[in-house]
Design a protein around this motif. Structure first.
Motif, PDB file in Angstrom:
ATOM      1  N   GLU A 118       0.867   3.898  -3.051  1.00  0.00           N
ATOM      2  CA  GLU A 118       0.430   5.263  -2.765  1.00  0.00           C
ATOM      3  C   GLU A 118       1.446   6.279  -3.250  1.00  0.00           C
ATOM      4  OE1 GLU A 118      -0.231   5.268   1.414  1.00  0.00           O
ATOM      5  OE2 GLU A 118      -2.295   4.505   1.269  1.00  0.00           O
ATOM      6  N   ARG A 119       2.713   5.850  -3.267  1.00  0.00           N
ATOM      7  CA  ARG A 119       3.769   6.748  -3.752  1.00  0.00           C
ATOM      8  C   ARG A 119       3.903   6.704  -5.266  1.00  0.00           C
ATOM      9  NH1 ARG A 119       8.662   5.377   0.519  1.00  0.00           N
ATOM     10  NH2 ARG A 119       7.731   6.349   2.359  1.00  0.00           N
ATOM     11  N   GLY A 120       3.140   5.791  -5.894  1.00  0.00           N
ATOM     12  CA  GLY A 120       3.168   5.707  -7.344  1.00  0.00           C
ATOM     13  C   GLY A 120       4.417   5.090  -7.903  1.00  0.00           C
ATOM     14  N   LYS A 121       5.092   4.235  -7.087  1.00  0.00           N
ATOM     15  CA  LYS A 121       6.325   3.608  -7.549  1.00  0.00           C
ATOM     16  C   LYS A 121       6.002   2.401  -8.412  1.00  0.00           C
ATOM     17  CE  LYS A 121       9.219   4.927  -3.622  1.00  0.00           C
ATOM     18  NZ  LYS A 121      10.090   4.439  -2.546  1.00  0.00           N
ATOM     19  N   ARG A 136       0.838  -1.206   0.000  1.00  0.00           N
ATOM     20  CA  ARG A 136       0.000   0.000   0.000  1.00  0.00           C
ATOM     21  C   ARG A 136       0.874   1.258   0.000  1.00  0.00           C
ATOM     22  NH1 ARG A 136      -3.331  -0.886   4.357  1.00  0.00           N
ATOM     23  NH2 ARG A 136      -5.054  -1.631   3.063  1.00  0.00           N
ATOM     24  N   LYS A 137       1.925   1.221   0.796  1.00  0.00           N
ATOM     25  CA  LYS A 137       2.825   2.371   0.864  1.00  0.00           C
ATOM     26  C   LYS A 137       3.497   2.617  -0.470  1.00  0.00           C
ATOM     27  CE  LYS A 137       6.653   4.174   3.656  1.00  0.00           C
ATOM     28  NZ  LYS A 137       7.575   3.871   4.790  1.00  0.00           N
ATOM     29  N   MET A 138       3.952   1.552  -1.118  1.00  0.00           N
ATOM     30  CA  MET A 138       4.610   1.703  -2.415  1.00  0.00           C
ATOM     31  C   MET A 138       3.651   2.249  -3.463  1.00  0.00           C
ATOM     32  SD  MET A 138       6.442  -1.127  -4.885  1.00  0.00           S
ATOM     33  CE  MET A 138       8.105  -0.866  -4.284  1.00  0.00           C
TER      34      MET A 138
END
Length: 408
Positions: free
Chosen positions: A390-393, A386-388
């Motif tokens: 959300e950062r659009g990576k 989710r963190k990745m």
């Protein structure tokens, strides 16, 4: 030998990885015990201290039984279960290696193992070095005037468990300096122990003291032409085909594909034929070499509940996408995932998300992230993906997926 002046990594491990209960697709037998016995030896063919052999129901599940070899290298494992199993072994400065074993009924199995070591990198430079753990960078090894390497860094830990990475192409090593060693709960890796002095740690590595490369690990079954030995040969070929960190999978030659498909056509044994189909998918899917008709035949031969999928669950969604009738297999991926233990399930869904991001299929990645969040809302894998996202990576070959640990 390491020849160039460079740096490499010391990684400290502070949390458990990939530990779970045995997969549900093995079953207990009330009729007897299967015994696996033999010798596990070091790279030089001699008994070694702290050599360990384990049996588990998949490469990702916690071991069912564990044995430390005696002074002569002898070990003994046992299980009252039936199904597909992974037999693995490791030792100090000897990376974990594994084979597979199919147990349909209680029996005795003779298996001798010679571990491997070495595979050291010829050149080391900043591009090959990563220095991090769950709390950030630690320190890089620097070449010293006497030819050794040293890493110095601050630490508030009372005792550090560490391995050294980016030295051997075979995996992490323990190095040449340690107060003692501890086996990780997974049974697949030893950690070296160091005690900080006044909040500082200095680790020295002497390349001249590292064991040399002696060729690949060797597994020798008592019956060399048995089904065990034939399954092992296929499995080891698949293991050795795996690309290393930051490497792109190699595309097979036409002759490799022709040879394998010919063997599949000739094979009469059901279990061996299924393993060969899995090998075909492993060889061709994901590198643009798969024949859609043959992929469909492989999926028909390997039902969603096949125990062999636990060896390569990352192939399932790619195989379905590569088949010539993808609609026919619409529920295949879900049925396969639902047959897994929690550890395998979270890892399998994570693999699908990673594949989708590599393929720039954001919709598919979102779908499986929602599935992961719905079934495992507090799991580290869910939080990491989710963190990745959300950062659009994006995920590409050579980039790392989110850091997380599988806990029991």
């Amino acid at each position: 030998m390491i020849r160039s002046c460079g740096c490499f990594l010391i990684t400290l491990v502070v949390s458990a990885v990939c530990i779970a209960q045995p997969a549900v697709s093995t079953s207990r037998s009330n009729k007897g015990i299967t015994e696996i016995t033999g010798k596990v030896l070091g790279h030089d063919g001699k008994p070694m201290a702290r050599a360990v052999v384990i049996i588990s129901s998949s490469p990702y599940d916690r071991y069912i039984d564990k044995a430390e070899a005696d002074q002569n290298g002898n070990y003994r494992l046992s299980t009252d279960r039936s199904g597909l199993f992974v037999i693995g072994a490791t030792g100090i400065n000897h990376p974990y290696v594994s084979s597979i074993l199919m147990i349909e009924k209680p029996r005795k199995v003779q298996l001798d193992i010679i571990l491997t070591s070495g595979g050291y990198r010829d050149t080391l430079d900043e591009a090959t070095v990563v220095a991090e753990n769950v709390r950030g960078a630690l320190g890089l090894f620097r070449k010293q005037p006497d030819g050794t390497y040293a890493a110095e860094f601050d630490s508030k830990e009372k005792s550090l468990q560490y391995v050294i990475s980016k030295v051997s192409k075979l995996g992490t090593i323990n190095g040449t300096q340690a107060e003692s060693f501890v086996l990780h709960d997974s049974g697949t890796i030893y950690f070296s122990i160091a005690t900080p002095t006044e909040g500082k740690v200095r680790i020295t590595l002497d390349p001249a003291k590292l064991p040399p490369y002696s060729g690949p690990a060797r597994f020798t079954f008592g019956e060399q032409k048995s089904l065990d030995a034939q399954l092992h040969a296929i499995y080891r070929a698949m293991e050795e085909r795996k690309p290393g960190p930051q490497q792109v999978p190699a595309k097979p030659t036409d002759s490799e594909i022709t040879e394998l498909t010919g063997r599949i056509r000739r094979e009469k044994g059901a279990e061996l034929k299924r393993m060969l189909w899995l090998n075909y998918l492993d060889l061709t899917v994901g590198v643009g070499a798969a024949d859609p008709t043959l992929v469909a035949q492989a999926l028909d031969a390997l039902p969603p509940t096949s125990r062999l999928w636990r060896l390569r669950f990352d192939l399932v969604d790619r195989a379905v996408a590569a088949a010539n009738e993808p609609a026919k297999y619409a529920s295949y991926v879900e049925s396969t995932i639902d047959a897994y233990s929690e550890t395998l399930k979270t890892a399998a869904i994570s693999g699908i998300i990673g594949n989708a991001l590599k393929d720039k299929d954001d919709a598919k990645a979102d779908t499986y992230l929602r599935k992961l969040a719905r079934e495992f809302p507090d799991h580290p894998a869910t939080k990491g993906w989710r963190k990745m996202m959300e950062r659009g990576k994006s995920v590409t070959h050579g980039k790392m997926v989110p850091a997380f640990a599988f806990n029991s």
